[in-house]
Design an enzyme around this catalytic site. Structure first.
Site, PDB file in Angstrom:
ATOM      1  CG  HIS A   1       1.822  27.244  33.036  1.00 38.99           C
ATOM      2  ND1 HIS A   1       2.253  28.284  33.838  1.00 38.99           N
ATOM      3  CD2 HIS A   1       0.569  26.956  33.439  1.00 38.99           C
ATOM      4  CE1 HIS A   1       1.278  28.600  34.683  1.00 38.99           C
ATOM      5  NE2 HIS A   1       0.250  27.807  34.461  1.00 38.99           N
TER       6      HIS A   1
ATOM      7  CD  GLU B   1       0.145  30.317  31.681  1.00 36.54           C
ATOM      8  OE1 GLU B   1      -0.601  29.380  31.339  1.00 36.54           O
ATOM      9  OE2 GLU B   1      -0.008  30.942  32.756  1.00 36.54           O
TER      10      GLU B   1
HETATM   11  O1  LIG Z   1      -1.954  25.595  39.996  1.00 39.48           O
HETATM   12  P1  LIG Z   1      -1.751  25.096  38.584  1.00 39.48           P
HETATM   13  O2  LIG Z   1      -2.475  23.810  38.299  1.00 39.48           O
HETATM   14  O3  LIG Z   1      -0.283  24.999  38.270  1.00 39.48           O
HETATM   15  O4  LIG Z   1      -2.355  26.176  37.618  1.00 39.48           O
HETATM   16  C1  LIG Z   1      -1.918  27.478  37.666  1.00 39.48           C
HETATM   17  C2  LIG Z   1      -2.716  28.351  36.714  1.00 39.48           C
HETATM   18  O5  LIG Z   1      -2.358  28.030  35.396  1.00 39.48           O
HETATM   19  C3  LIG Z   1      -2.892  28.937  34.433  1.00 39.48           C
HETATM   20  O6  LIG Z   1      -2.440  28.566  33.171  1.00 39.48           O
HETATM   21  C4  LIG Z   1      -4.387  28.873  34.473  1.00 39.48           C
HETATM   22  O7  LIG Z   1      -4.944  29.793  33.551  1.00 39.48           O
HETATM   23  C5  LIG Z   1      -4.868  29.174  35.879  1.00 39.48           C
HETATM   24  O8  LIG Z   1      -6.272  29.046  35.920  1.00 39.48           O
HETATM   25  C6  LIG Z   1      -4.216  28.250  36.875  1.00 39.48           C
HETATM   26  O9  LIG Z   1      -4.598  28.628  38.187  1.00 39.48           O
END
Ligand SMILES: O=P(O)(O)OC[C@H]1O[C@@H](O)[C@H](O)[C@@H](O)[C@@H]1O
Length: 346
Positions: free
Chosen positions: A208, A315
């Site tokens: 991510h 990502e």
């Molecule tokens: O707030 P988090 O749990 O770190 O997620 C952040 C984002 O991560 C992304 O990978 C998702 O596609 C989103 O939907 C999500 O909002």
């Protein structure tokens, strides 16, 4: 167990050898830092094995990290490269992972540091072989060798490392090995998932990455032409990316599955210049995410408020479906994020 934690010490400098990458552990054992002789650096929190900093030789940060990110192990890190495993988002309809928190537990578990390895390229080795002839060729060879150094840090997480509560949510024996390799102009992160259980399990994997940009309004993302994607901000409709680069002009949350071979790079172009290219290995999907103003404001750990203008998440992952790992089987997925001119080839 994946392996034993051990503390690295800075590599000794031996006369006659080119400068070596330096690897150090923070006093509180919370993070590992690696620095190449040419100045590039990397910082990884053991919490989540989250890469929280990656700087080029000039000291310019390449990843976005929220000013309000929690780095104390109380919450997944907002920024850097959190690791998503074994579920992407939440999956209420998927029996095996339905009880897990958003994005699983890898990003909120403490990993073990397994060790470091360093290497230099063939060309540097060739240069080194010529060192005996004169001191000037020797220093040139040493400089060449230093310029080609890379360092790899390995981290492990297994079911044995999880607390009872987490193990109960996903009761499978597994091990993860996460390798983070710092080169002069690129960063490679690779994850190996092994099923150590006697029954199959399903999993998803996502790297991510929060890439730092100067101004989102001049950013475009290339390499996704014609790709099918799920638009999570439009009722999870499946759409097709029309030709041309993707621009981010509002909240964006898309899961792309490019038809092109996964190794075809996804480029991040800023102001007409290649900023990054992301090359994937065995990771078929690419999530593009930017929360934009309102979503960012709703996140307590997102700062500054206009930080969404200086980031874009690209990502690499395997998330469009679950993949099933049979007992004893392993899956490896990786990404290489290259800076600048190598991205121009994208
Ligand atoms: O707030 P988090 O749990 O770190 O997620 C952040 C984002 O991560 C992304 O990978 C998702 O596609 C989103 O939907 C999500 O909002």
């Amino acid at each position: 167990m994946v392996g034993r934690a051990h503390k690295p010490t800075a590599l000794a400098s031996t006369p006659g050898l080119p400068p070596q990458p330096q690897v150090t552990f923070s006093d509180d054992n919370s993070r590992v830092t690696a620095v190449l002789p040419t100045g590039e650096s990397l910082e990884v929190l053991l919490y989540g094995a989250t890469v929280i900093s990656w700087k080029d030789g000039a000291g310019d940060e390449k990843l976005w990290l929220s000013d309000a990110a929690k780095l104390d192990g109380t919450k997944a890190v907002r920024g850097g490269i959190p690791l998503v495993f074994p579920v992407f988002g939440t999956a209420p309809d998927h029996v095996q992972t339905s009880k897990l928190p958003q994005h699983g537990f890898a990003r909120t578990s403490r990993w073990e540091f397994l060790g470091k390895s360093t290497s230099e390229s063939e060309s540097a080795g060739g240069a080194k072989a010529a060192t005996s002839s004169s001191s000037s060729s020797s220093s040139a060879a040493a400089a060449a060798a230093a310029a080609d150094q890379s360092v790899k840090l390995d981290f492990g997480l297994s079911s044995a490392n999880l607390d009872d509560k987490t193990r109960a949510l996903w009761p499978f024996a597994f091990s993860l090995i996460y390798g983070v390799t710092l080169n002069r102009d690129s960063l490679t992160t690779s994850l190996v998932v092994t099923n150590d259980d006697d029954k199959p399990f399903d999993c998803q994997v996502l790297l991510h990455t929060y890439l730092r940009v100067k101004d989102i309004s001049s950013v475009s993302i290339t390499g996704l032409d014609g790709a099918s994607y799920v638009d999570k901000v439009d009722g999870a409709k499946t759409k097709t990316q029309s030709s041309g680069a993707v621009q981010i002009t509002g909240e964006t949350d898309r899961v792309y599955t490019p038809a092109a071979v996964p190794s075809a790079p996804v480029g991040v172009v800023e102001g007409g210049r290649a900023a990054f290219s992301v090359t994937r290995d065995s990771l078929g999907d690419v999530v593009v995410w930017n929360p934009w103003a309102d979503k960012a404001a709703a996140m307590a750990d997102f700062a500054p408020a206009d930080g969404f203008r200086r980031m874009v998440c690209v990502e690499a992952g395997s998330v469009a479906d679950f993949q099933t790992l049979e007992p004893g089987d392993a899956f490896e997925g990786a990404q290489t994020i290259a800076i600048g001119s190598r991205a121009a080839a994208a």
